[in-house]
Design a protein around this motif. Structure first.
Motif, short mmCIF file in Angstrom:
data_model
loop_
_atom_site.label_atom_id
_atom_site.label_comp_id
_atom_site.label_asym_id
_atom_site.label_seq_id
_atom_site.Cartn_x
_atom_site.Cartn_y
_atom_site.Cartn_z
N ALA A 11 9.51 -9.41 -5.64
CA ALA A 11 9.94 -8.01 -5.46
C ALA A 11 10.03 -7.70 -3.98
O ALA A 11 9.33 -8.31 -3.17
CB ALA A 11 8.93 -7.07 -6.11
N PRO A 12 10.86 -6.71 -3.60
CA PRO A 12 10.81 -6.25 -2.21
C PRO A 12 9.41 -5.67 -1.96
O PRO A 12 8.97 -4.81 -2.73
CB PRO A 12 11.87 -5.14 -2.16
CG PRO A 12 12.70 -5.30 -3.41
CD PRO A 12 11.82 -5.95 -4.43
N PRO A 13 8.69 -6.16 -0.93
CA PRO A 13 7.32 -5.66 -0.70
C PRO A 13 7.32 -4.13 -0.58
O PRO A 13 8.13 -3.57 0.14
CB PRO A 13 6.91 -6.33 0.62
CG PRO A 13 7.75 -7.58 0.66
CD PRO A 13 9.07 -7.21 0.03
N PRO A 33 1.70 -5.89 -11.08
CA PRO A 33 2.15 -5.93 -9.68
C PRO A 33 1.09 -6.56 -8.78
O PRO A 33 -0.10 -6.24 -8.91
CB PRO A 33 2.37 -4.45 -9.34
CG PRO A 33 1.60 -3.68 -10.36
CD PRO A 33 1.42 -4.54 -11.57
N VAL A 34 1.49 -7.45 -7.92
CA VAL A 34 0.61 -8.06 -6.91
C VAL A 34 1.43 -8.08 -5.61
O VAL A 34 2.65 -7.90 -5.67
CB VAL A 34 0.19 -9.51 -7.31
CG1 VAL A 34 -0.68 -9.53 -8.56
CG2 VAL A 34 1.41 -10.41 -7.51
N PRO A 35 0.78 -8.31 -4.46
CA PRO A 35 1.58 -8.28 -3.22
C PRO A 35 2.76 -9.27 -3.29
O PRO A 35 2.58 -10.44 -3.59
CB PRO A 35 0.57 -8.69 -2.15
CG PRO A 35 -0.75 -8.24 -2.72
CD PRO A 35 -0.66 -8.47 -4.21
N GLY A 36 3.96 -8.75 -3.07
CA GLY A 36 5.16 -9.60 -3.03
C GLY A 36 5.86 -9.80 -4.35
O GLY A 36 6.93 -10.40 -4.39
N PRO A 349 6.88 10.97 1.29
CA PRO A 349 7.79 9.80 1.22
C PRO A 349 7.18 8.63 0.47
O PRO A 349 5.96 8.50 0.38
CB PRO A 349 8.03 9.46 2.69
CG PRO A 349 6.92 10.09 3.44
CD PRO A 349 6.47 11.28 2.66
N GLY A 350 8.05 7.75 -0.04
CA GLY A 350 7.60 6.56 -0.76
C GLY A 350 7.09 5.51 0.21
O GLY A 350 7.02 5.75 1.42
N PRO A 351 6.72 4.33 -0.30
CA PRO A 351 6.23 3.26 0.59
C PRO A 351 7.35 2.73 1.48
O PRO A 351 8.52 2.89 1.15
CB PRO A 351 5.81 2.16 -0.40
CG PRO A 351 6.58 2.43 -1.64
CD PRO A 351 6.82 3.91 -1.69
N THR A 352 6.98 2.12 2.61
CA THR A 352 8.02 1.50 3.43
C THR A 352 8.36 0.15 2.82
O THR A 352 7.50 -0.56 2.31
CB THR A 352 7.57 1.30 4.89
OG1 THR A 352 6.39 0.54 4.88
CG2 THR A 352 7.37 2.61 5.60
N VAL A 353 9.64 -0.17 2.86
CA VAL A 353 10.15 -1.36 2.21
C VAL A 353 10.97 -2.15 3.22
O VAL A 353 11.83 -1.58 3.89
CB VAL A 353 11.07 -0.95 1.02
CG1 VAL A 353 11.62 -2.17 0.31
CG2 VAL A 353 10.33 -0.04 0.05
N GLY A 357 15.51 -6.59 8.14
CA GLY A 357 14.84 -6.55 9.44
C GLY A 357 14.30 -5.17 9.80
O GLY A 357 13.70 -4.99 10.85
N LEU A 358 14.52 -4.18 8.94
CA LEU A 358 14.01 -2.83 9.19
C LEU A 358 13.07 -2.43 8.06
O LEU A 358 13.05 -3.07 7.00
CB LEU A 358 15.16 -1.82 9.19
CG LEU A 358 16.10 -1.85 10.38
CD1 LEU A 358 17.28 -0.93 10.10
CD2 LEU A 358 15.38 -1.38 11.63
N LYS A 359 12.34 -1.35 8.28
CA LYS A 359 11.51 -0.82 7.19
C LYS A 359 12.15 0.47 6.74
O LYS A 359 12.27 1.42 7.53
CB LYS A 359 10.09 -0.55 7.69
CG LYS A 359 9.37 -1.79 8.15
CD LYS A 359 8.09 -1.95 7.35
CE LYS A 359 7.26 -3.14 7.80
NZ LYS A 359 7.52 -4.35 7.09
N VAL A 360 12.57 0.53 5.49
CA VAL A 360 13.20 1.75 5.00
C VAL A 360 12.28 2.45 4.01
O VAL A 360 11.37 1.84 3.45
CB VAL A 360 14.58 1.47 4.33
CG1 VAL A 360 15.57 0.92 5.33
CG2 VAL A 360 14.45 0.54 3.13
#
Ligand SMILES: C[S@@+](CC[C@H](N)C(=O)[O-])C[C@H]1O[C@@H](n2cnc3c(N)ncnc32)[C@H](O)[C@@H]1O
Length: 369
Positions: A11-13, A33-36, A349-353, A357-360
């Motif tokens: 998954a997208p982190p 869900p687990v990291p990644g 706001p939701g989590p950064t994803v 190369g950017l965090k959205v």
């Protein structure tokens, strides 16, 4: 091999819980869900189905073996004992990718070479740097996990989008953001800066009951035990429907609108979408019930410069506040300052994803009225 097989849905982190919710809704076994990513389990038809049906996953890994190895000779010996013939075919080339972390085996290249050799010498399949079939070896704290990538080219490549714009959103990310906005396929969606049309097309596909992987090939088609007839029957089993809502994309760039129109047609949802070349200032809500505006405006680091972007976000916010009463808004940006410049009543706001190369971040609002 364990039965059922442990599966890892990449998954997208930041969006692992959103993918877990999708996997749960689509009937996969106890998705966690687990990291990644998301852990689940299933047999081979479930692996095919995960690739075919999950919109949010980036790829589907099959956990094939797990053992401890303190040195390369031990890795070599244990790798030779695995039943490679149960998953790989002797006539199909493979490639081994390795990573090592906090382990006595620290040379990933040497570790990959041992496993490659074990596969070729026990099963006979050729090893090639360009092979579509990838065996992944992860060594973490001396624990070796061997997985097979059942997907091949990442799942955001749906297989019907040759035309992309300047900064396209990945399809799996777009699907997860739509889901986070509560979109289930039954309401109108408007993307006023649609670029190559990713949000609009994903939304129309969801509403049409189409499988995201219906048009492409997968690595699992090259693995042992693949059953082409069963696979074709699975693909034919989509519960397609005629959407009750329509899906609108606008962009001030005529090339973007040409691309979106072509992409929607190739995806088979052109009849449910309408694209028009227009700037934000001309945006009006389509007739009928209110729905969801979802938008990924330009952000400074990728295209445009930040100062000019304040006025673009400001204009977007003003149009939405004045004309879209009763609608929900989802806005994806890497720049919280720009999101706030819209003046929209944002929730937290939701989590950064990570994206390109950017965090959205997804910002969500409900417009009163
Ligand atoms: C980051 S891209 C969107 C990418 C899109 N989500 C995709 O997946 O392809 C931003 C888009 O906003 C459009 N845009 C910028 N300013 C605009 C304006 N004032 N009115 C309408 N569209 C605009 C650009 O032409 C560009 O296609």
């Amino acid at each position: 091999m364990p039965d059922p097989l442990p599966l890892f849905l990449v998954a997208p982190p930041g969006l692992e819980p959103v993918l877990a919710a999708e996997a749960c809704e689509k009937g996969f076994a106890d998705p966690q869900p687990v990291p990644g990513g998301v852990e689940t389990s299933g047999d081979w038809p479930e692996i095919w189905r995960a690739n075919l049906a999950l919109r949010g996953a980036a790829r589907v890994l099959v956990r094939f073996a797990e053992f401890r190895a303190m040195h390369l000779a031990q890795l070599d010996k244990r790798a030779r004992k695995l039943d490679w013939g149960a998953v790989l075919r002797p006539d199909r080339p493979v490639r081994v990718e390795a990573t090592c972390r906090k382990s006595r085996i620290y040379h990933a290249g040497a570790a990959a070479q041992r496993v490659s050799r074990a596969i070729t010498e026990t099963l006979g399949c050729p090893v090639s740097d360009t092979a579509e079939i990838v065996v992944k070896l992860r060594i973490d704290d001396d624990l070796c996990t061997i997985s097979l990538d059942s997907t091949g080219e990442a799942l955001h490549k749906r297989g019907h989008k040759p035309a992309v714009g300047k900064a396209p959103m990945r399809e799996n990310l777009a699907a997860l953001f739509l889901r986070q906005c509560g979109f289930t396929g039954s309401e109108t969606v408007v993307d006023p800066m649609c670029g190559s049309g990713t949000f609009v097309i994903e939304a129309a596909e969801v509403a049409s009951g189409l499988f995201p992987g219906r048009s492409r090939r997968f690595a699992f088609e090259q693995l042992a035990g693949f059953q082409p007839e069963e696979w074709e029957a699975m693909k034919a089993g989509a519960r397609q429907r005629v959407p009750q809502a329509r899906f609108f994309g606008h962009d001030r760039d005529a090339g973007a609108i040409r691309s979106s129109t072509q992409n929607a047609a190739r995806a088979g949802v052109g009849a449910h979408c309408a694209f028009a070349c227009q700037p934000i200032s001309a945006l009006e809500p389509p007739p009928g019930a209110s729905g969801l505006v979802i938008v990924n405006p330009p952000y400074g680091a990728r295209i445009g410069n930040r100062k000019a972007l304040f006025s673009v976000y400001g204009a977007l916010g003003q149009v939405l506040r004045e004309r879209f009463a009763g609608w929900r808004v989802g806005l994806v940006t890497s720049d919280g300052g720009l999101a706030k410049a819209t003046g929209l009543p944002w929730q937290a706001p939701g989590p950064t994803v990570a994206h390109g190369g950017l965090k959205v971040t997804l910002w969500q609002a409900r417009l009163g009225g």
